[in-house]
Scaffold this active site. Structure first.
Site, mmCIF file in Angstrom:
data_model
loop_
_atom_site.group_PDB
_atom_site.id
_atom_site.type_symbol
_atom_site.label_atom_id
_atom_site.label_comp_id
_atom_site.label_asym_id
_atom_site.label_seq_id
_atom_site.Cartn_x
_atom_site.Cartn_y
_atom_site.Cartn_z
ATOM 1 N N ASP A 50 0.846 -1.194 0.000
ATOM 2 C CA ASP A 50 0.000 0.000 0.000
ATOM 3 C C ASP A 50 0.881 1.244 0.000
ATOM 4 O O ASP A 50 1.810 1.350 0.819
ATOM 5 C CB ASP A 50 -0.880 -0.037 1.262
ATOM 6 C CG ASP A 50 -1.969 1.020 1.273
ATOM 7 O OD1 ASP A 50 -1.866 2.005 0.526
ATOM 8 O OD2 ASP A 50 -2.924 0.852 2.053
ATOM 9 N N ALA A 74 -0.735 4.994 -8.844
ATOM 10 C CA ALA A 74 -1.694 4.376 -7.921
ATOM 11 C C ALA A 74 -2.782 5.357 -7.528
ATOM 12 O O ALA A 74 -2.498 6.451 -7.043
ATOM 13 C CB ALA A 74 -0.966 3.874 -6.674
ATOM 14 N N SER A 108 -9.856 5.481 -9.004
ATOM 15 C CA SER A 108 -10.027 6.349 -10.176
ATOM 16 C C SER A 108 -11.406 6.335 -10.821
ATOM 17 O O SER A 108 -11.598 7.024 -11.821
ATOM 18 C CB SER A 108 -8.991 5.964 -11.243
ATOM 19 O OG SER A 108 -9.268 4.672 -11.748
ATOM 20 N N THR A 144 -6.266 6.719 -0.518
ATOM 21 C CA THR A 144 -5.260 6.378 -1.527
ATOM 22 C C THR A 144 -4.749 7.615 -2.253
ATOM 23 O O THR A 144 -3.537 7.815 -2.400
ATOM 24 C CB THR A 144 -5.838 5.382 -2.544
ATOM 25 O OG1 THR A 144 -6.194 4.184 -1.849
ATOM 26 C CG2 THR A 144 -4.830 5.061 -3.631
ATOM 27 N N THR A 198 -5.147 13.797 -13.634
ATOM 28 C CA THR A 198 -6.261 13.746 -14.585
ATOM 29 C C THR A 198 -6.711 15.142 -14.980
ATOM 30 O O THR A 198 -6.558 16.101 -14.205
ATOM 31 C CB THR A 198 -7.452 12.987 -13.951
ATOM 32 O OG1 THR A 198 -8.593 13.094 -14.799
ATOM 33 C CG2 THR A 198 -7.818 13.574 -12.596
ATOM 34 N N ASP A 199 -7.296 15.243 -16.160
ATOM 35 C CA ASP A 199 -7.876 16.528 -16.569
ATOM 36 C C ASP A 199 -9.147 16.868 -15.797
ATOM 37 O O ASP A 199 -9.620 18.007 -15.833
ATOM 38 C CB ASP A 199 -8.157 16.546 -18.073
ATOM 39 C CG ASP A 199 -9.084 15.431 -18.541
ATOM 40 O OD1 ASP A 199 -9.497 14.589 -17.716
ATOM 41 O OD2 ASP A 199 -9.403 15.399 -19.749
ATOM 42 N N GLU A 200 -9.681 15.890 -15.048
ATOM 43 C CA GLU A 200 -10.927 16.137 -14.327
ATOM 44 C C GLU A 200 -10.761 17.138 -13.182
ATOM 45 O O GLU A 200 -11.750 17.648 -12.658
ATOM 46 C CB GLU A 200 -11.506 14.816 -13.814
ATOM 47 C CG GLU A 200 -11.906 13.891 -14.946
ATOM 48 C CD GLU A 200 -12.631 12.650 -14.454
ATOM 49 O OE1 GLU A 200 -13.452 12.767 -13.540
ATOM 50 O OE2 GLU A 200 -12.359 11.568 -15.011
ATOM 51 N N TYR A 251 -13.848 11.882 -6.678
ATOM 52 C CA TYR A 251 -12.616 11.437 -7.330
ATOM 53 C C TYR A 251 -11.752 12.611 -7.754
ATOM 54 O O TYR A 251 -10.576 12.721 -7.379
ATOM 55 C CB TYR A 251 -12.932 10.550 -8.538
ATOM 56 C CG TYR A 251 -11.780 10.419 -9.509
ATOM 57 C CD1 TYR A 251 -10.566 9.870 -9.088
ATOM 58 C CD2 TYR A 251 -11.889 10.854 -10.823
ATOM 59 C CE1 TYR A 251 -9.493 9.769 -9.969
ATOM 60 C CE2 TYR A 251 -10.824 10.750 -11.704
ATOM 61 C CZ TYR A 251 -9.629 10.214 -11.272
ATOM 62 O OH TYR A 251 -8.570 10.115 -12.141
ATOM 63 N N SER A 252 -12.319 13.513 -8.549
ATOM 64 C CA SER A 252 -11.498 14.593 -9.094
ATOM 65 C C SER A 252 -11.026 15.555 -8.009
ATOM 66 O O SER A 252 -9.939 16.134 -8.114
ATOM 67 C CB SER A 252 -12.258 15.346 -10.190
ATOM 68 O OG SER A 252 -13.499 15.840 -9.738
ATOM 69 N N LYS A 303 -7.916 14.028 -6.525
ATOM 70 C CA LYS A 303 -6.772 14.183 -7.428
ATOM 71 C C LYS A 303 -6.285 15.637 -7.423
ATOM 72 O O LYS A 303 -5.071 15.890 -7.479
ATOM 73 C CB LYS A 303 -7.133 13.732 -8.845
ATOM 74 C CG LYS A 303 -7.349 12.241 -8.991
ATOM 75 C CD LYS A 303 -6.112 11.425 -8.639
ATOM 76 C CE LYS A 303 -5.028 11.541 -9.691
ATOM 77 N NZ LYS A 303 -3.882 10.618 -9.417
ATOM 78 N N TYR A 326 -25.351 6.726 -20.522
ATOM 79 C CA TYR A 326 -25.860 7.709 -19.554
ATOM 80 C C TYR A 326 -26.480 8.923 -20.240
ATOM 81 O O TYR A 326 -25.964 9.433 -21.239
ATOM 82 C CB TYR A 326 -24.696 8.253 -18.705
ATOM 83 C CG TYR A 326 -24.090 7.340 -17.687
ATOM 84 C CD1 TYR A 326 -24.849 6.430 -16.980
ATOM 85 C CD2 TYR A 326 -22.732 7.414 -17.405
ATOM 86 C CE1 TYR A 326 -24.266 5.609 -16.017
ATOM 87 C CE2 TYR A 326 -22.141 6.607 -16.447
ATOM 88 C CZ TYR A 326 -22.916 5.706 -15.760
ATOM 89 O OH TYR A 326 -22.340 4.905 -14.812
#
Length: 339
Positions: A65, A86, A89, A104, A128-130, A155-156, A159, A212
């Site tokens: 981990d 890691a 995502s 994480t 990420t671009d998010e 999530y974003s 990040k 969606y």
């Protein structure tokens, strides 16, 4: 232009995941003098089969981990770089249960930064671009390195937090680090919960694909091999403390991608079912990769999306034993979420 950095012994966190394992394959195939230690927790998204068959004298798997500071103390010394893939995502999972994403993506990045500071190891952080939120469908703008952060999902947002930690450790502690923010990847070894593999494996299972909302959400697609090449360029030639956006001018709406998949199977383009939209579903992502191309000379090699998609479909058709064990559980989870 900074001096070229020539690592010979690197750690790839998340190297059994989709994008991470493709990077490991890229390094093995293109950098013969580099040894790779893969550090992976082997959650549901990490599969040791993704790196099976790679030469044992070049690739070593350590199951563990990134949040384990003691493990990092034993592992990091002797390596000259860490490439940090890691992460938890998947947006849908972050909406259903955010806590693993905090641990994480935020704490794990913190632990790696502390290890890099302690042992003077270079870090490349894959993001990420998010983190930039989304763009309007009719907006001609694309994300650049100067775009303000405006994340919209658990999530974003995690990040975005990890990116900020990297910048702070560079400025405050002098950690040698770079960041890349990439658009949506596609290619082999991608978990069946993700958009393209889910549609492809549904068709292979005789199930109708599902889409969606109105299907007009736009993503900027890049083949994972092109992403790997960009990360290697940034790790070895990027300027410390800099962020580089990685994209391949691949904007396509979800419905365009799904219709392309159906065409590739020889099926009618309307052969799918609509489902309710995802909460907080970003409308459009688009990357301006000018800085990466200008400074480092990187160019994507997979510029024909239909050809890349056909190769990806062929990989899933030929590797049913790889994805089949995860398919049933994935669809059960989606069904429970009404998706």
């Amino acid at each position: 232009m900074s001096e070229t950095f020539n690592p010979t012994n690197i750690i790839v966190t998340g190297g059994c995941g989709f994008i991470g394992s493709n990077f490991v394959h890229y390094v093995v195939n293109n950098c013969p003098d580099v040894h790779v230690t893969v550090l992976d927790k082997l959650t549901y998204a990490g599969n040791p089969e993704n790196i099976a068959g790679l030469p044992a004298d070049r690739v070593e798997l350590v199951v563990g981990d990134v949040c384990d500071a003691g493990l990092l103390d034993g592992l990091v010394p002797g390596h000259d770089a860490i490439v940090h893939y890691a992460a938890e995502s998947h947006n849908d999972n972050s909406i259903a249960g955010p806590e693993p994403f905090l641990r994480t993506n935020v704490e794990g990045t913190f632990r790696l930064l502390e290890a890099c500071r302690k042992y003077d190891v270079r870090l490349h952080h894959v993001s990420t671009d998010e983190v930039y939120g989304d763009l309007a469908l009719d907006d001609p703008a694309r994300f650049t390195e100067e775009t303000p952060y405006h994340p919209s999902s658990p999530y974003s947002s995690t990040k975005a937090a990890s990116d900020m930690l990297v910048r702070a450790w560079v400025r405050t502690f002098g950690v040698r680090a770079t960041i890349s923010n990439c658009s949506n990847n596609y290619g082999p070894y991608q978990h069946v919960e993700k958009f393209i593999p889910r549609q492809v494996t549904n068709i292979l299972c005789g199930m109708r694909p599902r889409l969606y909302g109105d299907g007009l959400n736009v993503r900027d697609w890049i083949h994972t091999e092109d992403h790997s090449a960009a990360v290697w360029e940034i790790l070895t030639r990027g300027r410390i403390g800099e962020t580089y956006l990685v994209g391949a001018d691949g904007e396509r709406s979800n419905i365009e991608v799904l219709r392309a998949i159906l065409r590739a199977f020889g099926l009618p383009e309307d052969g799918f079912d609509w489902v309710r939209d995802r909460p907080g579903h970003d409308r459009r992502y688009a990357i301006d990769p000018t800085k990466l191309r200008r400074e480092l000379g990187w160019e994507p090699g997979h510029t024909d999306f239909d050809a890349g998609l056909a190769e990806t479909i062929a990989w899933y058709r030929d590797n049913e034993s790889w994805w089949r064990p995860a398919k049933e559980a994935t669809e059960a989870r989606y069904a429970a979420q009404g998706m």
